[in-house]
Design a protein around this motif. Structure first.
Motif, PDB file in Angstrom:
ATOM      1  N   ALA A  38       0.859  -1.194   0.000  1.00 56.76           N
ATOM      2  CA  ALA A  38       0.000   0.000   0.000  1.00 56.76           C
ATOM      3  C   ALA A  38       0.890   1.238   0.000  1.00 56.76           C
ATOM      4  O   ALA A  38       1.017   1.944   0.993  1.00 56.76           O
ATOM      5  CB  ALA A  38      -0.931  -0.009   1.195  1.00 56.76           C
ATOM      6  N   VAL A  86       8.069   8.193  13.962  1.00 56.01           N
ATOM      7  CA  VAL A  86       8.613   7.435  12.841  1.00 56.01           C
ATOM      8  C   VAL A  86       7.433   6.773  12.114  1.00 56.01           C
ATOM      9  O   VAL A  86       7.114   5.615  12.341  1.00 56.01           O
ATOM     10  CB  VAL A  86       9.638   6.398  13.319  1.00 56.01           C
ATOM     11  CG1 VAL A  86      10.246   5.657  12.130  1.00 56.01           C
ATOM     12  CG2 VAL A  86      10.742   7.055  14.141  1.00 56.01           C
ATOM     13  N   SER A 125       3.622   9.423   4.815  1.00 57.76           N
ATOM     14  CA  SER A 125       4.063   8.256   4.047  1.00 57.76           C
ATOM     15  C   SER A 125       3.136   7.916   2.900  1.00 57.76           C
ATOM     16  O   SER A 125       3.574   7.390   1.881  1.00 57.76           O
ATOM     17  CB  SER A 125       4.167   7.039   4.960  1.00 57.76           C
ATOM     18  OG  SER A 125       5.049   7.290   6.019  1.00 57.76           O
ATOM     19  N   LYS A 126       1.835   8.170   3.052  1.00 56.11           N
ATOM     20  CA  LYS A 126       0.917   7.727   2.017  1.00 56.11           C
ATOM     21  C   LYS A 126       0.836   8.713   0.861  1.00 56.11           C
ATOM     22  O   LYS A 126       0.544   8.316  -0.262  1.00 56.11           O
ATOM     23  CB  LYS A 126      -0.477   7.494   2.617  1.00 56.11           C
ATOM     24  CG  LYS A 126      -0.518   6.332   3.602  1.00 56.11           C
ATOM     25  CD  LYS A 126      -0.046   5.020   2.984  1.00 56.11           C
ATOM     26  CE  LYS A 126       0.079   3.915   4.024  1.00 56.11           C
ATOM     27  NZ  LYS A 126       0.718   2.703   3.470  1.00 56.11           N
ATOM     28  N   PRO A 144       7.104   7.994   1.453  1.00 58.21           N
ATOM     29  CA  PRO A 144       7.097   6.780   2.279  1.00 58.21           C
ATOM     30  C   PRO A 144       8.438   6.554   2.984  1.00 58.21           C
ATOM     31  O   PRO A 144       8.469   6.228   4.170  1.00 58.21           O
ATOM     32  CB  PRO A 144       6.839   5.659   1.264  1.00 58.21           C
ATOM     33  CG  PRO A 144       6.332   6.318   0.026  1.00 58.21           C
ATOM     34  CD  PRO A 144       6.796   7.732   0.047  1.00 58.21           C
ATOM     35  N   GLY A 145       9.526   6.747   2.254  1.00 56.56           N
ATOM     36  CA  GLY A 145      10.850   6.416   2.778  1.00 56.56           C
ATOM     37  C   GLY A 145      11.366   7.393   3.809  1.00 56.56           C
ATOM     38  O   GLY A 145      12.395   7.148   4.420  1.00 56.56           O
ATOM     39  N   TYR A 146      10.671   8.529   4.007  1.00 51.48           N
ATOM     40  CA  TYR A 146      11.145   9.490   5.005  1.00 51.48           C
ATOM     41  C   TYR A 146      10.772   9.064   6.416  1.00 51.48           C
ATOM     42  O   TYR A 146      11.354   9.501   7.384  1.00 51.48           O
ATOM     43  CB  TYR A 146      10.582  10.881   4.703  1.00 51.48           C
ATOM     44  CG  TYR A 146      11.373  11.618   3.655  1.00 51.48           C
ATOM     45  CD1 TYR A 146      11.961  10.919   2.606  1.00 51.48           C
ATOM     46  CD2 TYR A 146      11.549  12.981   3.717  1.00 51.48           C
ATOM     47  CE1 TYR A 146      12.684  11.578   1.643  1.00 51.48           C
ATOM     48  CE2 TYR A 146      12.281  13.648   2.764  1.00 51.48           C
ATOM     49  CZ  TYR A 146      12.844  12.954   1.727  1.00 51.48           C
ATOM     50  OH  TYR A 146      13.567  13.616   0.781  1.00 51.48           O
ATOM     51  N   ARG A 147       9.763   8.246   6.525  1.00 52.46           N
ATOM     52  CA  ARG A 147       9.296   7.746   7.826  1.00 52.46           C
ATOM     53  C   ARG A 147       8.994   8.884   8.794  1.00 52.46           C
ATOM     54  O   ARG A 147       9.455   8.877   9.942  1.00 52.46           O
ATOM     55  CB  ARG A 147      10.311   6.762   8.455  1.00 52.46           C
ATOM     56  CG  ARG A 147      10.880   5.694   7.548  1.00 52.46           C
ATOM     57  CD  ARG A 147       9.840   4.842   6.806  1.00 52.46           C
ATOM     58  NE  ARG A 147       8.872   4.226   7.685  1.00 52.46           N
ATOM     59  CZ  ARG A 147       7.573   4.516   7.679  1.00 52.46           C
ATOM     60  NH1 ARG A 147       7.052   5.390   6.839  1.00 52.46           N
ATOM     61  NH2 ARG A 147       6.761   3.919   8.493  1.00 52.46           N
ATOM     62  N   ALA A 191      15.411   7.480  -2.869  1.00 51.58           N
ATOM     63  CA  ALA A 191      15.485   8.030  -1.519  1.00 51.58           C
ATOM     64  C   ALA A 191      14.114   8.372  -0.950  1.00 51.58           C
ATOM     65  O   ALA A 191      13.955   8.515   0.251  1.00 51.58           O
ATOM     66  CB  ALA A 191      16.380   9.274  -1.511  1.00 51.58           C
ATOM     67  N   MET A 192      13.092   8.538  -1.803  1.00 52.67           N
ATOM     68  CA  MET A 192      11.761   8.919  -1.328  1.00 52.67           C
ATOM     69  C   MET A 192      10.911   7.701  -0.984  1.00 52.67           C
ATOM     70  O   MET A 192      10.007   7.782  -0.175  1.00 52.67           O
ATOM     71  CB  MET A 192      10.997   9.713  -2.405  1.00 52.67           C
ATOM     72  CG  MET A 192      11.737  10.882  -2.984  1.00 52.67           C
ATOM     73  SD  MET A 192      12.097  12.169  -1.767  1.00 52.67           S
ATOM     74  CE  MET A 192      13.635  12.809  -2.451  1.00 52.67           C
ATOM     75  N   GLY A 193      11.158   6.580  -1.670  1.00 48.50           N
ATOM     76  CA  GLY A 193      10.302   5.406  -1.506  1.00 48.50           C
ATOM     77  C   GLY A 193      10.666   4.618  -0.256  1.00 48.50           C
ATOM     78  O   GLY A 193      11.697   4.841   0.352  1.00 48.50           O
ATOM     79  N   TYR A 194       9.770   3.694   0.118  1.00 49.79           N
ATOM     80  CA  TYR A 194      10.082   2.778   1.207  1.00 49.79           C
ATOM     81  C   TYR A 194      11.317   1.980   0.834  1.00 49.79           C
ATOM     82  O   TYR A 194      11.425   1.484  -0.286  1.00 49.79           O
ATOM     83  CB  TYR A 194       8.955   1.752   1.403  1.00 49.79           C
ATOM     84  CG  TYR A 194       7.741   2.223   2.148  1.00 49.79           C
ATOM     85  CD1 TYR A 194       7.847   2.863   3.380  1.00 49.79           C
ATOM     86  CD2 TYR A 194       6.475   1.984   1.644  1.00 49.79           C
ATOM     87  CE1 TYR A 194       6.710   3.274   4.071  1.00 49.79           C
ATOM     88  CE2 TYR A 194       5.328   2.384   2.331  1.00 49.79           C
ATOM     89  CZ  TYR A 194       5.458   3.034   3.550  1.00 49.79           C
ATOM     90  OH  TYR A 194       4.333   3.426   4.221  1.00 49.79           O
ATOM     91  N   THR A 209      15.007   5.841   4.296  1.00 53.67           N
ATOM     92  CA  THR A 209      15.866   5.485   3.168  1.00 53.67           C
ATOM     93  C   THR A 209      17.033   6.459   2.977  1.00 53.67           C
ATOM     94  O   THR A 209      18.189   6.039   2.889  1.00 53.67           O
ATOM     95  CB  THR A 209      15.029   5.449   1.876  1.00 53.67           C
ATOM     96  OG1 THR A 209      13.788   4.797   2.137  1.00 53.67           O
ATOM     97  CG2 THR A 209      15.758   4.672   0.790  1.00 53.67           C
TER      98      THR A 209
END
Lengths: 483, 483
Positions: free
Chosen positions: A125, A188, A325-326, A330-333, B152-155, B360
């Protein structure tokens, strides 16, 4: 829908996107007529042939439909109400969540398939990178590093990076509630926010009411914390059943509840404001906290950003949880919560224990991005893209899957919840999908009582491609074979 | 010690730092004679007067001492063995950790004082920004953003960012153990790693053996998870007592234990290799897992990077946890663990539940920094700085505090554990310190049984300043007043 970074040669894709945005801005609803090809051509100053191509694309991807002698219409998500998912009827007994080898195996295979190269990631998701504001966020990172890099390396201090909290608070109006920047704790991702709320509100063995179905990560978290769960009947349109919740609160049978009033994952339900108001009042009357998960709240398919349950919370019993994230990163948490004055100090202590602090650089970059005004512009664009992708996928599923398959009609977000004929075991479909390099999530994971054994969840946040078309067709074929 | 970015005008500070590095490279030990002023002047090609100034600075900051008619010597940390902390003798009974209003208040005030502007942050075990490689890490971020920003942006996907896992595995030689990159799971700091290990290894009510004293975050985490704790007698030089641990393992009284063999926080103890080997063997024989916390392992004061307990783990019962927070980038929140084949799949599932993924961009930046070789160069520099700061602070405490104060002699890391005369309540000293804008951590937080009521922990990772000198003097005065 096309990539968010459309090359010049794909002008028709840009036009298609603009048509959808125009429709949303003009407050058109599904079923309403959109302007004609000629009108669009004149207004956007592009050739008729480009608009024809754009309309063909919108038709193909399920966003609009042609009606003979009449014109083009925004397509209703599904016409056939008999093929929609019905309200759930879980058991009213609390369930102690215990580790279970077969669940663990399924969960492990779902988790491991996420991000596996070469897989069609219908199980995750998460927005495909085409729908993420990569250039804008990269610029924000560069600016942060150039301007104030020493801060970005050190621990952030509680309750979170000040400029980010200010920017989040400024969005309170859209959420329907005044937010004090000092009442925000950054986290996070939203999962840490929900986790912190549970740590503060429960002890092992306590009972927590949840929607049924509910996000599998929440089910797993309750299990990890030694909690028991009661599943609430949940309507795919209006969310959790208030009567059941009221009964549980009155009898003090639950320590707290976790609700996703705006676009529950996996059903995409949207709780009406009057229900939100009632639940907030119940929480206040019975002094039972509500953890509100609003991670999909910014991704409505309709015109108006829905209000949060928190906006009706007069007595500070609602803990609002959300994240970036949505919608963008997402990867920044980076998530956040408004625990309210009653719980904030305890939440901060547990936050310090769990992760010391939220990563500083990602917080600074998102603060920069929000302050630039880019976030709302981006949302306006990505919402129509996602709505269109959800519609396309619903149509593709309907075309390939067995006849008595039922679908959710999400009112926001980007996942589809699919009820297969009862004979089909979703875990088996999942297993076979994996060997076809397709990831999905089988329904059992969305319930502590292992309901939904013939349901699956698919993510629609992927750009249109032949590979994707083939993947849906393959899933349909596999489902037919399992009948 | 000076800033890590020394301006040209402060040449003597650079020389001072080089002298310390030279001493470490030449394997000089405390008490050994260092080269003379004339020798240094010739070797480094700087004027005698600059070296004189550098030596004066080193003397003032407690790194060296002059002996009449003889020269300059690396200063032993403490000469008087009677003033060192003794081995602890906690109760052998397991303690159920329960929320406690007075503890919560103290913990809240400690947490809230961290990072408060205008405070002297002796309570935060974190490097001052002068000791962080800000330029190097900023360059790494810029490079990552320029080269591969979409990722870097993605999970990130499990078990963690591949290039970072490769870079961590390459450090296995220094840790004394071969590490498979695919056996590493990256985490949100080491605390998430320890948390994941506990989620996988325990259920609420289980008993966990810990060092006494132990890091307050671990005490709080055990409480949040509804666990019981047994405190191990812990020697300030050699760490946890093996005999007690063996008894507990033999009788299967514990579900697992958490140890920090290399530079326990708060005492800075270093477990001898033979003890590590024995504990690994015991864990294998009794099949009781050991969670190894190695976050301070890269910050030894001696010549050699100590080996990890994991290096003696023949039967895969040790879960190694670490992070980059203590040495280079607290705010990046990047940790890692090697759970071993027995636990990895479960750890990955719980990791997905807790935080979905590790941020990430920070992972990519640290991978870039490690691959450039800058990390080891930085460590060589920062270790001698920290050793010198710890020595300075020990000396300053000794000069200001009541006569029968005892101190730890840390063999790595940057915190000091201080035993005040028993009459002094550390929570009261903490309260008075806060009103003097000084943060410290009172000892009670380092034990589930609220031992160490007359102990405090100070962080020495701050550059020399008059403000810092005054803060230590103020603490000393407050301690005298409480006698």
């Amino acid at each position: 829908m096309s990539s968010a970074q459309t090359p010049q040669s794909h002008l028709y894709l840009e036009v298609a996107e603009k048509v959808l945005r125009l429709a949303v801005r003009s407050r058109l609803m599904p079923g309403d007529r959109i302007p004609s090809i000629r009108e669009i051509s004149a207004e956007m100053k592009v050739s008729v042939s480009t608009v024809v191509r754009a309309f063909a694309h919108l038709e193909q991807t399920g966003a609009i439909e042609a009606r003979p002698q009449s014109g083009y219409y925004l397509k209703p998500a599904h016409q056939e109400s008999q093929s929609q998912i019905r309200c759930t009827q879980p058991s009213p007994a609390p369930i102690l969540l215990k580790p279970n080898a077969s669940d663990a195996e399924v969960y492990a295979s779902v988790v491991q398939a996420i991000g596996r190269p070469g897989f069609v990631p219908l199980g995750a998701a998460v927005l495909h990178q085409d729908y993420l504001p990569i250039k804008g966020l990269s610029r924000a990172v560069m600016k942060v590093i150039r301007q104030q890099h020493p801060k970005a390396m050190g621990y952030d201090s509680l309750p979170g990076y000040p400029a980010l909290r200010t920017a989040i608070a400024a969005r309170g109006g859209q959420l329907g509630t005044a937010i004090d920047p000092d009442g925000i704790v950054t986290t996070v991702g939203a999962m840490e926010a929900i986790h912190l709320a549970l740590l503060v509100l429960t002890r092992p063995g306590d009972v927590v009411a949840i929607e049924s179905p509910t996000y599998h990560g929440i089910v797993h978290l309750l299990r990890d914390l030694g909690l028991r769960a009661i599943e609430l009947p949940t309507d795919p349109k209006t969310g959790a059943d208030i009567g059941t919740l009221e009964g549980l609160m009155k009898k003090k049978r639950i320590a707290c509840c976790i609700l996703t009033p705006n676009f529950n994952n996996p059903m995409g339900s949207l709780m009406p404001d009057e229900n939100k108001e009632k639940i907030a009042a119940l929480a206040g009357r019975h002094e039972i906290p509500v953890i509100e998960d609003d991670i999909y709240g910014d991704l409505q398919h309709g015109i108006r950003r829905p209000t949060v349950l928190k906006s009706f919370d007069r007595k500070n019993w609602v803990l609002l949880c959300s994240s970036f994230s949505k919608a963008i990163a997402p990867g920044y948490r980076v998530g956040w919560m408004v625990p309210g004055p009653r719980f904030q100090s305890q939440v901060e202590q547990s936050k310090f224990t769990l992760s010391i602090a939220t990563p500083t650089l990602p917080q600074m970059a998102i603060a920069e991005y929000l302050h630039s005004g880019a976030y709302d512009r981006w949302l306006r664009k990505v919402r129509v893209q996602l709505m269109s992708r959800v519609n396309w996928m619903a149509q593709a599923v309907r075309a390939s899957f067995p006849a008595d398959t039922r679908l959710s009609v999400p009112q926001g977000g980007f996942v589809l919840w699919i009820e297969l004929p009862p004979k089909i075991r979703a875990t088996e479909l999942h297993r076979q999908a994996l060997s076809n390099r397709i990831s999905i999530v089988p329904g059992t994971l969305f319930s502590p009582s292992r309901r939904y054994a013939h349901f699956i969840r698919l993510s629609a946040a992927l750009p249109h491609s032949h590979e994707l078309e083939r993947a849906i067709a393959t899933l349909g074929r596999l489902a037919h074979e399992l009948l």
